[in-house]
Write a protein that holds these residues in place. Structure first.
Motif, PDB file in Angstrom:
ATOM      1  N   THR A 139       0.826  -1.208   0.000  1.00  0.00           N
ATOM      2  CA  THR A 139       0.000   0.000   0.000  1.00  0.00           C
ATOM      3  C   THR A 139       0.864   1.264   0.000  1.00  0.00           C
ATOM      4  O   THR A 139       1.787   1.405   0.815  1.00  0.00           O
ATOM      5  CB  THR A 139      -0.921   0.034   1.240  1.00  0.00           C
ATOM      6  N   ASP A 140       0.578   2.162  -0.935  1.00  0.00           N
ATOM      7  CA  ASP A 140       1.263   3.459  -1.048  1.00  0.00           C
ATOM      8  C   ASP A 140       2.768   3.366  -1.296  1.00  0.00           C
ATOM      9  O   ASP A 140       3.525   4.285  -0.971  1.00  0.00           O
ATOM     10  CB  ASP A 140       1.015   4.320   0.202  1.00  0.00           C
ATOM     11  N   VAL A 141       3.211   2.258  -1.887  1.00  0.00           N
ATOM     12  CA  VAL A 141       4.618   2.145  -2.279  1.00  0.00           C
ATOM     13  C   VAL A 141       4.740   2.653  -3.717  1.00  0.00           C
ATOM     14  O   VAL A 141       4.071   2.135  -4.616  1.00  0.00           O
ATOM     15  CB  VAL A 141       5.117   0.685  -2.185  1.00  0.00           C
ATOM     16  N   PRO A 142       5.550   3.679  -3.966  1.00  0.00           N
ATOM     17  CA  PRO A 142       5.632   4.313  -5.302  1.00  0.00           C
ATOM     18  C   PRO A 142       6.456   3.503  -6.300  1.00  0.00           C
ATOM     19  O   PRO A 142       7.591   3.838  -6.622  1.00  0.00           O
ATOM     20  CB  PRO A 142       6.307   5.658  -4.994  1.00  0.00           C
ATOM     21  N   LEU A 143       5.862   2.437  -6.808  1.00  0.00           N
ATOM     22  CA  LEU A 143       6.560   1.555  -7.737  1.00  0.00           C
ATOM     23  C   LEU A 143       6.519   2.087  -9.166  1.00  0.00           C
ATOM     24  O   LEU A 143       5.551   2.715  -9.580  1.00  0.00           O
ATOM     25  CB  LEU A 143       5.915   0.169  -7.707  1.00  0.00           C
ATOM     26  N   ARG A 144       7.583   1.806  -9.905  1.00  0.00           N
ATOM     27  CA  ARG A 144       7.607   2.130 -11.321  1.00  0.00           C
ATOM     28  C   ARG A 144       6.719   1.121 -12.043  1.00  0.00           C
ATOM     29  O   ARG A 144       6.508   0.002 -11.536  1.00  0.00           O
ATOM     30  CB  ARG A 144       9.051   2.059 -11.829  1.00  0.00           C
ATOM     31  N   ASP A 145       6.196   1.470 -13.199  1.00  0.00           N
ATOM     32  CA  ASP A 145       5.265   0.597 -13.917  1.00  0.00           C
ATOM     33  C   ASP A 145       5.834  -0.796 -14.169  1.00  0.00           C
ATOM     34  O   ASP A 145       5.148  -1.800 -14.009  1.00  0.00           O
ATOM     35  CB  ASP A 145       4.842   1.233 -15.249  1.00  0.00           C
ATOM     36  N   ASP A 146       7.103  -0.865 -14.581  1.00  0.00           N
ATOM     37  CA  ASP A 146       7.681  -2.174 -14.871  1.00  0.00           C
ATOM     38  C   ASP A 146       7.873  -2.994 -13.593  1.00  0.00           C
ATOM     39  O   ASP A 146       7.752  -4.222 -13.602  1.00  0.00           O
ATOM     40  CB  ASP A 146       8.998  -2.045 -15.639  1.00  0.00           C
ATOM     41  N   GLN A 147       8.150  -2.320 -12.470  1.00  0.00           N
ATOM     42  CA  GLN A 147       8.268  -3.027 -11.198  1.00  0.00           C
ATOM     43  C   GLN A 147       6.907  -3.599 -10.791  1.00  0.00           C
ATOM     44  O   GLN A 147       6.800  -4.763 -10.383  1.00  0.00           O
ATOM     45  CB  GLN A 147       8.752  -2.075 -10.094  1.00  0.00           C
ATOM     46  N   ARG A 148       5.871  -2.761 -10.916  1.00  0.00           N
ATOM     47  CA  ARG A 148       4.520  -3.190 -10.561  1.00  0.00           C
ATOM     48  C   ARG A 148       4.075  -4.366 -11.438  1.00  0.00           C
ATOM     49  O   ARG A 148       3.486  -5.336 -10.955  1.00  0.00           O
ATOM     50  CB  ARG A 148       3.549  -2.017 -10.715  1.00  0.00           C
ATOM     51  N   GLU A 149       4.379  -4.280 -12.730  1.00  0.00           N
ATOM     52  CA  GLU A 149       4.005  -5.350 -13.659  1.00  0.00           C
ATOM     53  C   GLU A 149       4.671  -6.657 -13.266  1.00  0.00           C
ATOM     54  O   GLU A 149       4.038  -7.726 -13.270  1.00  0.00           O
ATOM     55  CB  GLU A 149       4.413  -4.952 -15.083  1.00  0.00           C
ATOM     56  N   TYR A 150       5.946  -6.584 -12.905  1.00  0.00           N
ATOM     57  CA  TYR A 150       6.669  -7.802 -12.494  1.00  0.00           C
ATOM     58  C   TYR A 150       6.085  -8.376 -11.214  1.00  0.00           C
ATOM     59  O   TYR A 150       5.824  -9.586 -11.107  1.00  0.00           O
ATOM     60  CB  TYR A 150       8.163  -7.491 -12.293  1.00  0.00           C
ATOM     61  N   LEU A 151       5.842  -7.524 -10.218  1.00  0.00           N
ATOM     62  CA  LEU A 151       5.330  -7.996  -8.933  1.00  0.00           C
ATOM     63  C   LEU A 151       3.925  -8.569  -9.062  1.00  0.00           C
ATOM     64  O   LEU A 151       3.571  -9.524  -8.358  1.00  0.00           O
ATOM     65  CB  LEU A 151       5.360  -6.864  -7.905  1.00  0.00           C
ATOM     66  N   CYS A 152       3.131  -8.002  -9.949  1.00  0.00           N
ATOM     67  CA  CYS A 152       1.771  -8.513 -10.148  1.00  0.00           C
ATOM     68  C   CYS A 152       1.779  -9.942 -10.681  1.00  0.00           C
ATOM     69  O   CYS A 152       0.852 -10.717 -10.430  1.00  0.00           O
ATOM     70  CB  CYS A 152       0.989  -7.594 -11.080  1.00  0.00           C
ATOM     71  N   LYS A 153       2.817 -10.304 -11.414  1.00  0.00           N
ATOM     72  CA  LYS A 153       2.911 -11.661 -11.960  1.00  0.00           C
ATOM     73  C   LYS A 153       3.140 -12.701 -10.868  1.00  0.00           C
ATOM     74  O   LYS A 153       2.801 -13.875 -11.030  1.00  0.00           O
ATOM     75  CB  LYS A 153       4.059 -11.737 -12.981  1.00  0.00           C
ATOM     76  N   ILE A 154       3.741 -12.273  -9.759  1.00  0.00           N
ATOM     77  CA  ILE A 154       4.061 -13.234  -8.697  1.00  0.00           C
ATOM     78  C   ILE A 154       3.259 -12.972  -7.415  1.00  0.00           C
ATOM     79  O   ILE A 154       3.412 -13.693  -6.430  1.00  0.00           O
ATOM     80  CB  ILE A 154       5.576 -13.195  -8.368  1.00  0.00           C
TER      81      ILE A 154
END
Length: 200
Positions: free
Chosen positions: A166-181
């Motif tokens: 929550t409220d962690v300012p992730l870059r789009d590519d970081q968020r995309e990677y984390l969403c996969k796992i």
């Protein structure tokens, strides 16, 4: 040992020249003696600090008197400890155990948390992971609410089951990677990992 008491002052210029000292010499000599002793005391204190760095700096945050910034702390056990605002900047923390630790506002700036560093169940709210390497770290059920990351913060191969981003300012590519796992629900906050990451 009375270091200052052992100090000797050289004869005054008047004594060397053989001239009779003026009437005010005793007072001046006394002032001269005290100033010299004060200067000597400062030099002795300074030399002690240089000789023993532990006297010059005692710190490192709440973790006793141990310095944790810029250190090799590979495999160290910090599990369950209260380490609020602890400074781990640029430290090597491979395989370090922070399971269940209170790391509220702690700094892991440019730290190496690779090789299965265990941050499971840790309170990492407001922690600074700027430039940190969390590759293969265990973030299971960790609360990272409001943690600071940069585009260079690496989560490659990390276990984030139940982690709260929550409220962690992730870059789009970081968020995309984390969403996969991403998977699971944080047992403390009740938030699903995928929801905190805004996974589609």
């Amino acid at each position: 040992m009375d270091i200052l008491g052992a100090l000797k002052l050289g004869p005054s210029p008047a004594a060397l020249s053989g001239a009779a000292p003026p009437a005010t010499t005793p007072a001046r000599s006394s002032v001269h003696f005290h100033l010299a002793n004060a200067g000597a005391a400062a030099l002795v204190a300074a030399s002690l600090l240089v000789a023993d760095p532990s006297l010059a700096f005692i710190g490192g945050g709440p973790y006793g008197k141990q310095v944790t910034r810029g250190q090799d702390l590979t495999g160290k056990d910090f599990s369950g400890l209260t380490l609020v605002k602890q400074d781990f900047k640029t430290s090597i923390l491979r395989q370090a155990n922070f399971k269940g630790a209170n790391l509220l506002g702690a700094s892991f700036f440019d730290a190496d948390l690779t090789s299965s560093a265990d941050l499971s169940d840790a309170d990492l709210r407001g922690a600074d992971f700027s430039l940190a390497n969390l590759s293969k770290a265990n973030l299971t059920n960790a609360n990272l609410e409001g943690a600071l990351v940069t585009g260079n913060t690496s989560f490659k191969g990390s276990n984030i089951t139940g982690a709260d981003f929550t409220d962690v300012p992730l870059r789009d590519d970081q968020r995309e990677y984390l969403c996969k796992i991403a998977d699971g629900v944080n047992s403390t906050t009740g938030n699903a990992t995928k929801e905190t990451l805004f996974c589609s």
